[in-house]
Design an enzyme around this catalytic site. Structure first.
Site, PDB file in Angstrom:
ATOM      1  N   GLY A  93       0.839  -1.194   0.000  1.00 19.40           N
ATOM      2  CA  GLY A  93       0.000   0.000   0.000  1.00 19.40           C
ATOM      3  C   GLY A  93       0.874   1.244   0.000  1.00 19.40           C
ATOM      4  O   GLY A  93       0.579   2.237  -0.681  1.00 19.40           O
ATOM      5  N   THR A  94       1.956   1.180   0.748  1.00 16.68           N
ATOM      6  CA  THR A  94       2.894   2.309   0.822  1.00 16.68           C
ATOM      7  C   THR A  94       3.420   2.656  -0.571  1.00 16.68           C
ATOM      8  O   THR A  94       3.467   3.831  -0.956  1.00 16.68           O
ATOM      9  CB  THR A  94       4.073   1.944   1.756  1.00 16.68           C
ATOM     10  OG1 THR A  94       3.543   1.705   3.063  1.00 16.68           O
ATOM     11  CG2 THR A  94       5.110   3.043   1.805  1.00 16.68           C
TER      12      THR A  94
ATOM     13  N   ASN B 285      -6.926   5.159   9.464  1.00 14.47           N
ATOM     14  CA  ASN B 285      -6.503   3.929  10.141  1.00 14.47           C
ATOM     15  C   ASN B 285      -6.556   4.084  11.657  1.00 14.47           C
ATOM     16  O   ASN B 285      -6.704   3.127  12.380  1.00 14.47           O
ATOM     17  CB  ASN B 285      -5.092   3.519   9.708  1.00 14.47           C
ATOM     18  CG  ASN B 285      -4.115   4.669   9.689  1.00 14.47           C
ATOM     19  OD1 ASN B 285      -4.417   5.745   9.163  1.00 14.47           O
ATOM     20  ND2 ASN B 285      -2.939   4.475  10.256  1.00 14.47           N
TER      21      ASN B 285
ATOM     22  N   SER C 283      -4.397  -2.478  -0.208  1.00 18.52           N
ATOM     23  CA  SER C 283      -3.302  -3.341   0.258  1.00 18.52           C
ATOM     24  C   SER C 283      -3.864  -4.691   0.691  1.00 18.52           C
ATOM     25  O   SER C 283      -4.882  -4.738   1.394  1.00 18.52           O
ATOM     26  CB  SER C 283      -2.592  -2.661   1.437  1.00 18.52           C
ATOM     27  OG  SER C 283      -1.618  -3.508   1.985  1.00 18.52           O
TER      28      SER C 283
ATOM     29  N   HIS D 163      -2.793  -7.110   2.749  1.00 18.22           N
ATOM     30  CA  HIS D 163      -2.719  -7.700   4.101  1.00 18.22           C
ATOM     31  C   HIS D 163      -3.758  -7.143   5.068  1.00 18.22           C
ATOM     32  O   HIS D 163      -3.874  -7.616   6.191  1.00 18.22           O
ATOM     33  CB  HIS D 163      -1.295  -7.613   4.671  1.00 18.22           C
ATOM     34  CG  HIS D 163      -0.851  -6.281   5.155  1.00 18.22           C
ATOM     35  ND1 HIS D 163      -0.852  -5.961   6.489  1.00 18.22           N
ATOM     36  CD2 HIS D 163      -0.358  -5.201   4.517  1.00 18.22           C
ATOM     37  CE1 HIS D 163      -0.372  -4.726   6.638  1.00 18.22           C
ATOM     38  NE2 HIS D 163      -0.061  -4.245   5.458  1.00 18.22           N
TER      39      HIS D 163
ATOM     40  N   THR E 174       9.826  -7.460 -11.673  1.00 18.27           N
ATOM     41  CA  THR E 174       9.061  -8.705 -11.791  1.00 18.27           C
ATOM     42  C   THR E 174       8.020  -8.760 -10.681  1.00 18.27           C
ATOM     43  O   THR E 174       8.315  -8.479  -9.521  1.00 18.27           O
ATOM     44  CB  THR E 174      10.012  -9.924 -11.718  1.00 18.27           C
ATOM     45  OG1 THR E 174      10.961  -9.773 -12.773  1.00 18.27           O
ATOM     46  CG2 THR E 174       9.261 -11.232 -11.877  1.00 18.27           C
TER      47      THR E 174
ATOM     48  N   CYS F 286       2.611   1.901  12.174  1.00 19.62           N
ATOM     49  CA  CYS F 286       3.840   2.510  11.679  1.00 19.62           C
ATOM     50  C   CYS F 286       4.485   3.453  12.679  1.00 19.62           C
ATOM     51  O   CYS F 286       5.683   3.678  12.629  1.00 19.62           O
ATOM     52  CB  CYS F 286       3.555   3.259  10.389  1.00 19.62           C
ATOM     53  SG  CYS F 286       2.809   2.194   9.183  1.00 19.62           S
TER      54      CYS F 286
HETATM   55  N1  PLP Z   1      -2.352   3.503   4.163  1.00 18.17           N
HETATM   56  C1  PLP Z   1      -3.071   3.215   5.268  1.00 18.17           C
HETATM   57  C2  PLP Z   1      -4.267   4.031   5.597  1.00 18.17           C
HETATM   58  C3  PLP Z   1      -2.669   2.185   6.109  1.00 18.17           C
HETATM   59  O1  PLP Z   1      -3.355   1.926   7.215  1.00 18.17           O
HETATM   60  C4  PLP Z   1      -1.517   1.437   5.771  1.00 18.17           C
HETATM   61  C5  PLP Z   1      -1.020   0.361   6.650  1.00 18.17           C
HETATM   62  O2  PLP Z   1      -1.046   0.472   7.865  1.00 18.17           O
HETATM   63  C6  PLP Z   1      -0.831   1.763   4.596  1.00 18.17           C
HETATM   64  C7  PLP Z   1      -1.268   2.809   3.817  1.00 18.17           C
HETATM   65  C8  PLP Z   1       0.403   1.039   4.166  1.00 18.17           C
HETATM   66  O3  PLP Z   1       0.083  -0.196   3.578  1.00 18.17           O
HETATM   67  P1  PLP Z   1       1.234  -1.322   3.514  1.00 18.17           P
HETATM   68  O4  PLP Z   1       1.350  -1.862   4.914  1.00 18.17           O
HETATM   69  O5  PLP Z   1       0.702  -2.332   2.544  1.00 18.17           O
HETATM   70  O6  PLP Z   1       2.463  -0.656   3.038  1.00 18.17           O
END
Ligand code: PLP
Length: 384
Positions: free
Chosen positions: A69-70, A148, A196, A198, A234, A322
């Site tokens: 997601g990042t 989040n 994302s 996970h 890849t 995070c």
């Molecule tokens: N964006 C939000 C709102 C999230 O909650 C998170 C993960 O905690 C992310 C982005 C990042 O996703 P990833 O863990 O797949 O990098």
């Protein structure tokens, strides 16, 4: 154990594990290879792409898989701001995930003008501030679909309408909404959207960026021709297959689970508010991802609450995974107007498929005791 941290990550669904292990055993080909074992993998990846697209109301050709997601968030920001030289302004909300905020700060340090939109006490973005900040030089507006940390849902459709009047594309980070509420790119009206795997009972290390057809964007990773030349490298083939399966499971069973989880969450919220004195709820009371609960316990340190609960095998968090290891106070809780000492007393509980009624009963038995005991041993007067 009682796991109340589904916003941090979710356990991989057994069907996803099975599908991924089948794929890893049977299919090692490179999807860019033109001979049959490569083509087969490409076909399997496209099935996953189709599933992710369908759940978002998008077309298959609008989904670009990423390494997280990042990465999808970085792709949206850097790919848009780098795109047109005359557009070097960026608008983000003040409560974005670090994947957006740190990208914005990086660009700000290199001369890009960044506006951080304020939010009200529920965490809803100020649309007036958005109107004021938009100019003909704005490259992108990025506002998360839901927080989040506090779960508040943003009016992305209105944000898109306002930005589009000025010809500015809109990105939304839907990492915390996919799997919990309906996420439909056409209804939201956004141009770019991050998800994302996970967070929806899929594997870690795979995400996707929806890019509406016709949107101006540059690649973020440069190299090979993968992902229609927009994301080199890849593909994480097994991860993408797992993502597709997680979406299938969500469509088949997960959607039915949503109201059960929401009801559990509402019961937990009510129970906590009724049994624990001086507790304060953070986030929008109704326009929220209901499975996200964030409470302040004035006078206490969140860390102490978290560790006390952990000894009882109840796992909660102090906010976003995070920032868990940093000493910083949550920027989200400060942005909704909490004083730093109150923000430091907040814990987040995020419910999901693993939770049962018994879990809620146990937490409602244990948490009031933990809070009462901690309050007895702290000198801080919450009325100060
Ligand atoms: N964006 C939000 C709102 C999230 O909650 C998170 C993960 O905690 C992310 C982005 C990042 O996703 P990833 O863990 O797949 O990098």
């Amino acid at each position: 154990m009682i796991y109340l941290d589904h916003n941090a990550t979710t356990p991989v669904d057994p069907a996803v594990v099975e599908k991924m292990s089948w794929f890893l055993k049977e299919h090692f080909g490179n999807p860019s290879s033109v001979y049959p074992i490569g083509r087969k993998v490409k076909e399997i990846l496209n099935e996953a792409r189709e599933r992710v697209a369908a759940t978002l109301g998008a077309n298959r050709g609008e989904i670009y898989f990423t390494g997280s997601g990042t990465e999808a968030d970085n792709f949206a920001v850097f790919g848009s701001v780098n795109c047109l030289p005359e557009r070097n302004e960026l608008i983000v909300s003040a409560i974005e995930h670090p994947a957006i905020l740190e990208s914005a700060r990086y660009l700000e340090n290199r001369g890009v003008k960044v506006t951080y939109l304020p939010v009200n006490s529920y965490g809803t973005v100020d649309l007036g501030a958005l109107r004021d900040a938009l100019t003909s030089r704005t490259a992108l507006v990025s506002v998360m679909h839901a927080s989040n940390e506090i779960g508040t849902i943003q009016p992305i459709d209105k944000i898109a309408q306002i930005a589009h009047e000025k010809g500015v594309p809109v990105h939304t980070d839907a990492v915390q909404t996919l799997g919990k509420i309906d996420v439909d790119v056409r209804k939201l009206g956004c141009d770019l959207l991050t998800v994302s795997a996970h967070k929806i009972y899929g594997p870690k290390g795979v995400g996707a960026l929806y890019i509406r057809k016709g949107t101006n964007i540059h690649p973020y990773l440069h190299g090979g021709h993968q992902e229609r030349r927009l994301r080199a490298g890849t593909e994480n083939t097994a991860g993408i297959v797992g993502f597709g399966e997680a979406v299938r499971v969500y469509e088949e069973r997960g959607k039915k689970e949503r109201s059960r989880i929401e009801k559990l969450s509402e019961t937990l919220k009510k129970g906590i508010e009724e049994t624990i004195p001086r507790v304060r709820f953070n986030g929008h009371p109704t326009n929220r991802v209901l499975s996200t609960l964030n409470f302040a316990f004035p006078g206490l340190e969140a860390e102490a609450i978290l560790l006390s609960l952990a000894t009882k095998e109840i796992y909660v968090s102090t906010g976003s995974a995070c920032s868990e290891e940093s000493e910083e106070v949550s920027h989200v809780l400060l942005a909704i107007g909490l004083r730093p000492e109150i923000a430091r007393s907040c814990i987040r509980m995020s419910l999901g498929r693993t939770n049962s009624e018994e879990d809620v009963e146990t937490v409602l038995r244990e948490l009031p005791e933990v809070i009462a005991r901690l309050r007895k041993i702290t000198a801080f007067d919450p009325e100060d």
